[in-house]
Scaffold this motif. Structure first.
Motif, short mmCIF file in Angstrom:
data_model
loop_
_atom_site.label_atom_id
_atom_site.label_comp_id
_atom_site.label_asym_id
_atom_site.label_seq_id
_atom_site.Cartn_x
_atom_site.Cartn_y
_atom_site.Cartn_z
N ASN A 1 109.27 15.41 46.31
CA ASN A 1 107.87 15.71 46.61
C ASN A 1 107.18 14.63 47.14
O ASN A 1 106.55 14.66 48.36
CB ASN A 1 107.15 15.84 45.22
N THR A 2 107.26 13.31 46.85
CA THR A 2 106.43 12.10 47.25
C THR A 2 107.04 11.69 48.67
O THR A 2 106.34 11.48 49.56
CB THR A 2 106.72 10.91 46.46
N VAL A 3 108.38 11.74 48.86
CA VAL A 3 109.06 11.26 50.14
C VAL A 3 108.65 12.23 51.27
O VAL A 3 108.11 11.98 52.40
CB VAL A 3 110.61 11.45 50.02
N PHE A 4 108.87 13.69 50.78
CA PHE A 4 108.29 14.50 52.00
C PHE A 4 106.72 14.41 52.25
O PHE A 4 106.24 14.45 53.35
CB PHE A 4 108.70 16.05 51.40
N SER A 5 105.79 14.10 51.26
CA SER A 5 104.56 14.11 51.44
C SER A 5 104.15 12.81 52.50
O SER A 5 103.42 13.12 53.26
CB SER A 5 103.86 13.78 50.21
N PHE A 6 105.07 11.81 52.38
CA PHE A 6 104.38 10.65 53.06
C PHE A 6 105.30 10.19 54.46
O PHE A 6 104.58 10.15 55.35
CB PHE A 6 104.48 9.30 52.13
N LEU A 7 106.68 11.10 54.41
CA LEU A 7 107.36 10.51 55.55
C LEU A 7 107.56 12.01 56.25
O LEU A 7 108.07 11.88 57.46
CB LEU A 7 108.54 10.05 55.27
N HIS B 1 100.90 1.65 49.63
CA HIS B 1 100.85 1.15 48.37
C HIS B 1 100.69 2.37 47.42
O HIS B 1 101.62 2.34 46.38
CB HIS B 1 99.82 0.16 48.13
N CYS B 2 100.28 3.44 47.65
CA CYS B 2 99.92 4.55 46.82
C CYS B 2 101.35 5.55 46.84
O CYS B 2 101.80 5.82 45.81
CB CYS B 2 99.03 5.59 47.38
N PHE B 3 101.88 5.59 48.17
CA PHE B 3 103.36 5.95 48.16
C PHE B 3 104.36 5.21 47.00
O PHE B 3 105.13 6.05 46.34
CB PHE B 3 103.71 5.90 49.39
N LEU B 4 104.26 3.91 47.39
CA LEU B 4 105.27 3.26 46.43
C LEU B 4 105.03 3.14 44.88
O LEU B 4 105.86 3.33 44.13
CB LEU B 4 105.27 1.59 46.75
N ASN B 5 103.67 3.11 44.50
CA ASN B 5 103.24 3.28 43.16
C ASN B 5 103.61 4.89 42.68
O ASN B 5 104.09 4.90 41.50
CB ASN B 5 101.79 3.11 43.06
N THR B 6 103.48 5.82 43.67
CA THR B 6 103.97 7.22 43.03
C THR B 6 105.12 7.40 42.63
O THR B 6 105.88 7.68 41.67
CB THR B 6 103.32 8.25 43.85
N LEU B 7 106.21 6.55 43.59
CA LEU B 7 107.61 6.52 43.45
C LEU B 7 108.14 6.09 42.17
O LEU B 7 108.65 6.45 41.36
CB LEU B 7 108.54 6.16 44.70
N THR B 8 107.29 4.90 41.73
CA THR B 8 107.64 4.07 40.49
C THR B 8 107.13 4.90 39.52
O THR B 8 107.97 4.99 38.22
CB THR B 8 106.94 2.46 40.80
N ASN B 9 105.91 5.29 39.42
CA ASN B 9 105.44 6.01 38.28
C ASN B 9 105.69 7.38 38.03
O ASN B 9 105.59 7.91 36.71
CB ASN B 9 103.75 6.10 38.30
N SER B 10 106.12 8.00 39.03
CA SER B 10 106.62 9.73 38.83
C SER B 10 108.07 9.74 39.61
O SER B 10 108.24 10.65 40.53
CB SER B 10 105.40 10.41 39.44
N PRO B 11 108.99 9.17 38.89
CA PRO B 11 110.37 9.25 39.75
C PRO B 11 111.07 10.77 39.80
O PRO B 11 111.64 11.16 40.67
CB PRO B 11 111.29 8.50 38.71
N ALA B 12 110.47 11.61 38.68
CA ALA B 12 110.79 12.98 38.74
C ALA B 12 110.28 13.83 40.27
O ALA B 12 110.92 14.68 40.43
CB ALA B 12 110.40 13.62 37.57
N ASP B 13 109.19 13.19 40.69
CA ASP B 13 108.55 13.73 41.80
C ASP B 13 108.85 13.09 43.07
O ASP B 13 108.30 12.93 44.00
CB ASP B 13 107.15 13.67 41.67
#
Length: 363
Positions: free
Chosen positions: A64-70, A49-61
């Motif tokens: 960063n977010t995809v590598f962090s989670f996957l 849920h945090c991963f999806l929320n971060t993708l939505t709220n911080s698209p510029a990152d």
């Protein structure tokens, strides 16, 4: 799709992609905006849920977010290629258990020693300190490859080095698995895969004693992927249905949302890796165009031992800059520094290995 033999260059290219994925994961999951963790050793739906929320709220990152989670799934690729490479090697030149283990252990010790030296000097330069009793204790655990079996010790000191314990366990089991493979083709190994998956479910659902020794930090969690690599080595010319890849993709997605599918995500990533390799594979005459990837693949294990040691100052830089562009620039500097240090480490590794080969006949 038809399964064919992977050339040495092709496996190095895949290793390069995997190690870069792992290094970026090890870097990005310590910086903003995503610091919720990943479903690597156990399942937690809130992380998705945090991963999806971060993708939505911080698209510029998003990178960063995809590598962090996957990004941690790069380890699956390494285990898959280990099973594949060891089987290919053993089919060409059979060696006894003692020679096989001794050769791999010496190489692991040499890699660990290079990592320890890099760690020592980075700690001295960055923190102005040398090793503490705590550091020496955990170095001792890693020297004997028992850290993933000691409660709470797997990721201490240098987190990514937990992999040493896993790969050592897989090396110990490989000669036995190979003999079983020769005798029964894939029947007995299929049984082992099923047993490991069942055991993983027991651990994930807390039916085993909770002592902070994670199944996905040890051989039972990764044996299905390792055996998949062995199967790949013995399956040249076979057809693999595209439907299997679709099913694997569905299981992977479900495994990130539902605990019931989580233990199957690692095997599904292995199947997806095979599918991608043979669906997108270029002809052999074009492999030479990826010389940079081949080179990074050659030094991948040195990148592995050094990236977790070198990331701290760049993590601090990224968090202090506080912008997406600053975070990406820090990541590039981190990768560049890690690769340069790894080139030097690889030179030392090769020279040391050449020296040892003159002294130890089985190397």
């Amino acid at each position: 799709m038809t399964i064919t033999t992977l050339s040495k260059n092709k496996t190095l290219e895949i290793k390069a992609i995997a190690i870069l994925t792992i290094a970026l994961h090890n870097f990005f999951h310590w910086i903003e905006p995503y610091k919720c963790g990943e479903n690597e050793f156990y399942f937690n739906l809130s992380r998705m849920h945090c991963f999806l929320n971060t993708l939505t709220n911080s698209p510029a990152d998003c990178v960063n977010t995809v590598f962090s989670f996957l990004g941690h799934y790069g380890v699956v690729v390494f285990v898959l290629l280990s099973g594949y490479g060891l089987t290919i090697s053993m089919m060409k030149n059979k060696v006894g258990f003692r020679e096989f283990i001794c050769k791999r252990v010496v190489k692991l010790w040499l890699l660990l020693l290079i990592g320890i030296v890099i760690f020592f000097f980075s700690k001295l330069v960055i923190e102005g300190e040398t090793f503490s009793c705590y550091d020496w204790k955990h170095i001792g655990y890693r020297t004997f490859f028992i850290h993933t079996l000691i409660p709470g010790c797997g990721t201490k000191m240098v987190g990514p080095w937990w992999f040493f314990g896993l790969i050592f366990q897989l090396y110990l089991l490989f000669p036995i698995l190979f003999k079983l493979f020769e005798k029964s083709k894939f029947k007995l190994l299929s049984t082992i895969v099923i047993i490991c998956i069942i055991f993983s479910y027991f651990c994930v659902y807390g039916l085993m004693p909770d002592v902070e020794v994670y199944v996905f930090m040890n051989a039972p969690g990764y044996l299905p992927v390792f055996i998949l690599g062995m199967w790949l080595a013995r399956s040249q010319g076979r057809e693999m249905s595209f439907v299997i890849a679709i099913i694997a993709l569905i299981i992977f997605v479900l495994g990130n949302f539902y605990k019931a599918f989580f233990p199957l995500t690692f095997l599904s990533v292995g199947i997806l890796t095979i599918s991608c390799v043979f669906l997108l594979r270029k002809s052999d005459d074009r492999i030479g165009k990826n010389r940079i990837l081949v080179f990074i693949g050659e030094i991948s294990m040195i990148i592995f031992v050094s990236n977790g040691v070198l990331r701290d100052p760049f993590v601090t830089m990224a968090n202090n800059l506080g912008t997406a562009s600053g975070r990406y620039c820090s990541a590039i500097l981190f990768l560049f520094t890690t690769i340069i240090i790894s080139i030097l480490g690889y030179f030392v590794y090769q020279k040391s290995l050449e020296f040892l080969k003159k002294k130890i006949h089985f190397l």
